[in-house]
Write an enzyme that holds these catalytic residues in place. Sequence first.
Site, mmCIF file in Angstrom:
data_model
loop_
_atom_site.group_PDB
_atom_site.id
_atom_site.type_symbol
_atom_site.label_atom_id
_atom_site.label_comp_id
_atom_site.label_asym_id
_atom_site.label_seq_id
_atom_site.Cartn_x
_atom_site.Cartn_y
_atom_site.Cartn_z
ATOM 1 N N ASP A 7 5.211 4.629 0.231
ATOM 2 C CA ASP A 7 4.375 5.811 0.466
ATOM 3 C C ASP A 7 5.048 6.826 1.390
ATOM 4 O O ASP A 7 4.588 7.967 1.490
ATOM 5 C CB ASP A 7 3.033 5.409 1.088
ATOM 6 C CG ASP A 7 2.205 4.537 0.157
ATOM 7 O OD1 ASP A 7 2.294 4.736 -1.067
ATOM 8 O OD2 ASP A 7 1.482 3.656 0.658
ATOM 9 N N ASP A 52 -3.414 6.559 -1.892
ATOM 10 C CA ASP A 52 -2.712 5.505 -2.602
ATOM 11 C C ASP A 52 -3.716 4.367 -2.778
ATOM 12 O O ASP A 52 -4.468 4.054 -1.865
ATOM 13 C CB ASP A 52 -1.509 5.025 -1.791
ATOM 14 C CG ASP A 52 -0.821 3.856 -2.454
ATOM 15 O OD1 ASP A 52 -0.324 4.016 -3.566
ATOM 16 O OD2 ASP A 52 -0.804 2.758 -1.843
ATOM 17 N N ASP A 81 -0.093 3.351 2.967
ATOM 18 C CA ASP A 81 0.207 2.313 3.957
ATOM 19 C C ASP A 81 1.507 1.578 3.697
ATOM 20 O O ASP A 81 1.905 0.723 4.485
ATOM 21 C CB ASP A 81 -0.936 1.281 3.997
ATOM 22 C CG ASP A 81 -0.910 0.343 2.801
ATOM 23 O OD1 ASP A 81 -0.464 0.780 1.717
ATOM 24 O OD2 ASP A 81 -1.331 -0.815 2.959
#
Length: 759
Positions: A658, A457, A654
């Site tokens: 996610d 991500d 994080d």
Amino acid sequence: MSDTATEQDEVLDFDVEGMTCGSCAARVQRVLGKQEGVAHAEVNFATGRARVALGAPVEVDALEAAVDRIGYGLKPVSTAPAPDGEGPEDRGRQAWLRRVLISWPLAVVVVALSMLGGETVMTDPRARWAMFALTTPVQFGVGWPFLREAARRARRRTANMDTLIALGTLAAYGFSTFQLLTGGHELYFESAAVIIAFLVLGRYFEARAKGNAGQAIRALLELGAKDARVLRGGVEESAGAEDLRGEGRASTPEGGDVRGEERGGDLVEVMVPVGEVVVGDLLRVRPGEKIPTDGEVVDGASAVDESLLTGESLPVEKAPGDRVTGATVNTSGVLTVRATAVGGETALASIVRLVEDAQASKGDVQRLADRVSAVFVPLVIALAAATFGAWSLIAGSPTRGLVAAVTVLIIACPCALGLATPTAIMVGTGRGAALGVLIKSVEVLERTRTITTVVFDKTGTLTEGRMRLTDVVAGDAEELLRLAGAVEADSEHPIGQAVARAARDRGIALPAATAFSALAGHGVRADADGRTVWVGRRKLMAEAGLVLPEELDDRAGRLEAEGNTAVFAGWEGEVRGVLAVADTLKDGARAIVERLHAMDLDVAMITGDNARTADAIAAAVGIDRVLSEVLPSEKAGEVAALQARGEVVAMVGDGVNDAPALVQADLGIAIGTGADVAIESSDLTLLRGDVEGVATAIELSRRTYRTIRQNLGWAFAYNVAALPLAAMGLLNPMIAGAAMAFSSVSVVANSLRLRRFGR
């Protein structure tokens, strides 16, 4: 003791007493698993622990009684330190060392009498009786733990490694004694003495190595503070109480005095064990002291060394309202901290619990070893009996048959099978914790070796997650910032915060915004100055019916090609300008991608940014594949699409959004500085928030799993090769004793090599 394994199952942890090999652990596990109300049980020989998941209420006494019936002890895990500062592992290691120091001098003399005297010793009564006298204390004194455990197993009609040792050494000792009393010359006292000497030496090295393997957990536990300065109201009747009037009263963030709630008097410091601290207590932390527990600063300012959790060597400034973590070190000023989490709820306790959970778990390879160990001892006893019978009946040599049978009993080693996985897990997860990598289970190690693609991500993972405004493109830049900043003033999105912060930094007064609405993944809308203002992506502008001038669209495209994120703002039917924001790549982002490429892994990036911005960032880092313009709700679907194409995916994230993708991925890796829900959803957690930890985590997992396979390969190969040689009479019993001891020690020593990982 853990509270829950899942929302339904309560989990109980026990210390298991009396286990001496993998077959013991398999037997205890089988008995516990059969108890009514037990959903699942795992017994770890290396740690001496049992973990029992309950599907229904079960009396602990019933579990203890069931284990006691098969000759073992079961006690709830105690977290209290040993009163003398020396734990059971230390006392056990010292006990084996004493037996080593007694047995080896005696065994050496017996061997010298046997070998140096040649035929004379067999006929010299003094030498024969001397060998008997020296071997007897070794057999029944030094070897008492083996005999005692074998007798205990026999009373319950079971067998373990101690049974094999007792049968083998007693056979050699008993046959030699019979020969001594009847005038025979076939004496094997030296075999019994040397076998026991080698076995106790092996147990000592094994105990020492297992202690080293568990050092990581002890080191983590020792990081915490032992005592705390608690602020109590009134004058406490305690020798540890110190009147604070000379130092000034603690104050609240609002500036008022912190008063004692119990009596309304001035606060005094009382030094108490950290276990007595409760949530809400006020704690005084002086320079150089460890912060006793997780909390919030209510008074004072200082710098706190948080390298324990973050790996950052520079202390972090703390002021009223800031959070602090237990076991971190206050480096300068005096802090008054209100406890917000104590005991098992602290960050340090959570780390220890994750490491313990990983060490208690078993993978498929260890379950296979457990099944082999469970039937191994009976098979060895049967093989020894068959060996004696074959030599006696077919070869006509009962004496050689006895020697071969004794060798079969001694050479067998299910201990190595039982130690192969747990010791590697103990050392690997412990080393990981020291490097800021938390591995949740051995199944994670098994999955890690098959990973083909790592998906990052972008925000907060490859980048710092702190956006900044880089360009404003508008006819009236101040008006654009004023209205866009007003709309974004209460936004929690990093882009919105960057816009609002830039407006305030330029001294622009922001009007009040009403009717605020956030459109996930697209932007925001609110009313300001009597106008409905839209701030977000191109798609949002189109849906709102705002006309995008071609010139603004071209400028936005150029900004995106440079790696910026273009945010459009408009009202009254037209897009009025473009706000360009950019995130800063984390140090080492490109290096981590190169490391992953060196490990033959593909690297992808998933982001909500438009394709041009995402491509620019990917090119700067060296990423292979870009998944752009992905809404938070679509991340898990993108991971699933990669899996459908045959990729084995590790997802690194994080944030809260996610979590679904971390669960969907074959391996979820959470940046530990991120959201709690992301950490809970992951398989690996990087405590330090350092992107370099991704490669470290994968490399450590692969190395640990490789060590497990090496250990099991050695343990199986040893037994497959050694037992036939022993049955054919090609091995000496003394060599068998040495080999048996070496097999267990070698497995643990191989695992200990993981302690050097990353150094």
